[in-house]
Motif scaffolding. Structure first.
Motif, PDB file in Angstrom:
ATOM      1  N   THR A 126       0.853  -1.198   0.000  1.00 28.07           N
ATOM      2  CA  THR A 126       0.000   0.000   0.000  1.00 28.07           C
ATOM      3  C   THR A 126       0.885   1.244   0.000  1.00 28.07           C
ATOM      4  OG1 THR A 126      -0.103  -0.024   2.395  1.00 28.07           O
ATOM      5  CG2 THR A 126      -1.903  -1.098   1.220  1.00 28.07           C
ATOM      6  N   LEU A 127       0.275   2.350  -0.381  1.00 29.13           N
ATOM      7  CA  LEU A 127       0.995   3.629  -0.382  1.00 29.13           C
ATOM      8  C   LEU A 127       1.426   3.987   1.033  1.00 29.13           C
ATOM      9  CD1 LEU A 127      -1.219   5.784  -2.762  1.00 29.13           C
ATOM     10  CD2 LEU A 127       1.141   5.108  -3.141  1.00 29.13           C
TER      11      LEU A 127
ATOM     12  N   ALA B 184      -3.474   9.075  -3.640  1.00 24.02           N
ATOM     13  CA  ALA B 184      -3.591   8.426  -4.946  1.00 24.02           C
ATOM     14  C   ALA B 184      -3.512   9.481  -6.032  1.00 24.02           C
ATOM     15  CB  ALA B 184      -4.915   7.675  -5.045  1.00 24.02           C
TER      16      ALA B 184
ATOM     17  N   TYR C 150       3.670   7.105  -7.832  1.00 26.73           N
ATOM     18  CA  TYR C 150       3.711   5.942  -6.960  1.00 26.73           C
ATOM     19  C   TYR C 150       5.157   5.502  -6.765  1.00 26.73           C
ATOM     20  CZ  TYR C 150      -1.318   5.619  -7.619  1.00 26.73           C
ATOM     21  OH  TYR C 150      -2.651   5.885  -7.627  1.00 26.73           O
TER      22      TYR C 150
ATOM     23  N   ASP D 286      -2.529   2.259  -4.591  1.00 25.84           N
ATOM     24  CA  ASP D 286      -3.625   2.847  -3.824  1.00 25.84           C
ATOM     25  C   ASP D 286      -4.275   1.780  -2.939  1.00 25.84           C
ATOM     26  OD1 ASP D 286      -6.885   4.013  -4.517  1.00 25.84           O
ATOM     27  OD2 ASP D 286      -5.443   4.941  -3.169  1.00 25.84           O
ATOM     28  N   ASP D 287      -4.736   2.179  -1.771  1.00 25.08           N
ATOM     29  CA  ASP D 287      -5.329   1.242  -0.811  1.00 25.08           C
ATOM     30  C   ASP D 287      -6.550   0.520  -1.386  1.00 25.08           C
ATOM     31  OD1 ASP D 287      -5.123   0.093   1.807  1.00 25.08           O
ATOM     32  OD2 ASP D 287      -6.989   1.155   2.291  1.00 25.08           O
ATOM     33  N   ASN D 288      -7.371   1.212  -2.174  1.00 20.40           N
ATOM     34  CA  ASN D 288      -8.546   0.566  -2.781  1.00 20.40           C
ATOM     35  C   ASN D 288      -8.136  -0.573  -3.707  1.00 20.40           C
ATOM     36  OD1 ASN D 288     -10.202   2.380  -1.476  1.00 20.40           O
ATOM     37  ND2 ASN D 288     -10.275   3.792  -3.213  1.00 20.40           N
TER      38      ASN D 288
END
Length: 196
Positions: free
Chosen positions: A19-20, A26, A30, A48-50
């Motif tokens: 994850t970031l 986002a 990255y 991104d977490d999603n």
């Protein structure tokens, strides 16, 4: 065969997703980290977490994704001005690359097929197994037919010593059905390189 060496060296590359870092939003650049050496390289990508939550549990806990590289070659350049021995040499070099490519695609297809069948074995209900097998077999059989067509295409090219303009389209279709990443490059990558 520099292309072949470069292509084969991708075998040692693996990707790991994280994850970031906290505070990073986002849409920013990255971060990418590299770990290892020339014999074993891990590329760590922060996403991104999603997206990370949509990954399988295995990938979320640090499993890596391996690269299965395949080099496919085809020239659309007119070789008619070249000497016949040079044309034959270029075609046989290209054919050798493509024969190896089809072998690599076939090897990957077999791994994919066995993985899909392993997933169906874990299902307990016989009715669900049959439904899953039916859903999985059609695309797998289509891929197998594409591999056969590619093999036949290479042998016809070798027999007739002709260009094989449909080869790239067939390879593109097969890699799409395998959900593989394709990198297309032309004019030695100087004019256009894209990754669909």
């Amino acid at each position: 065969m520099d292309d072949d060496v470069d292509n084969k060296s991708l075998d040692v590359v693996q990707f790991q997703l994280t994850t970031l870092p906290p505070g990073q939003v986002a849409g920013d650049n990255y971060p990418v980290a590299l770990k290892g050496n020339r014999q074993s390289l891990t590329v760590i990508l922060s996403i991104d977490d999603n997206l990370f939550q949509a990954l399988s549990h295995k990938l979320q806990t640090g499993a890596t994704i391996s690269v299965h590289p395949v080099l496919i070659s085809h020239t659309f350049r007119d070789l008619s001005g070249e000497g016949s021995s040079r044309i034959d040499q270029a075609r046989s070099f290209q054919l050798a690359i493509n024969v190896e490519a089809v072998s690599g695609l076939k090897q990957y297809y077999r791994k994919l097929r066995s993985h899909q069948f392993e997933k169906t074995k874990s299902t307990s209900s016989q009715a669900v197994k049959v439904a899953v097998l039916d859903k999985v077999l059609r695309p797998l059989n289509a891929m197998e037919e594409l591999v056969r067509i590619l093999e036949r295409s290479n042998s016809l090219q070798q027999e007739r010593k002709t260009d094989n303009a449909g080869f790239l389209s067939l390879c593109s279709e097969l890699t799409s059905r395998m959900c593989a990443v394709k990198v297309t490059s032309c004019y030695k990558g100087l004019k256009e390189t894209r990754c669909p």
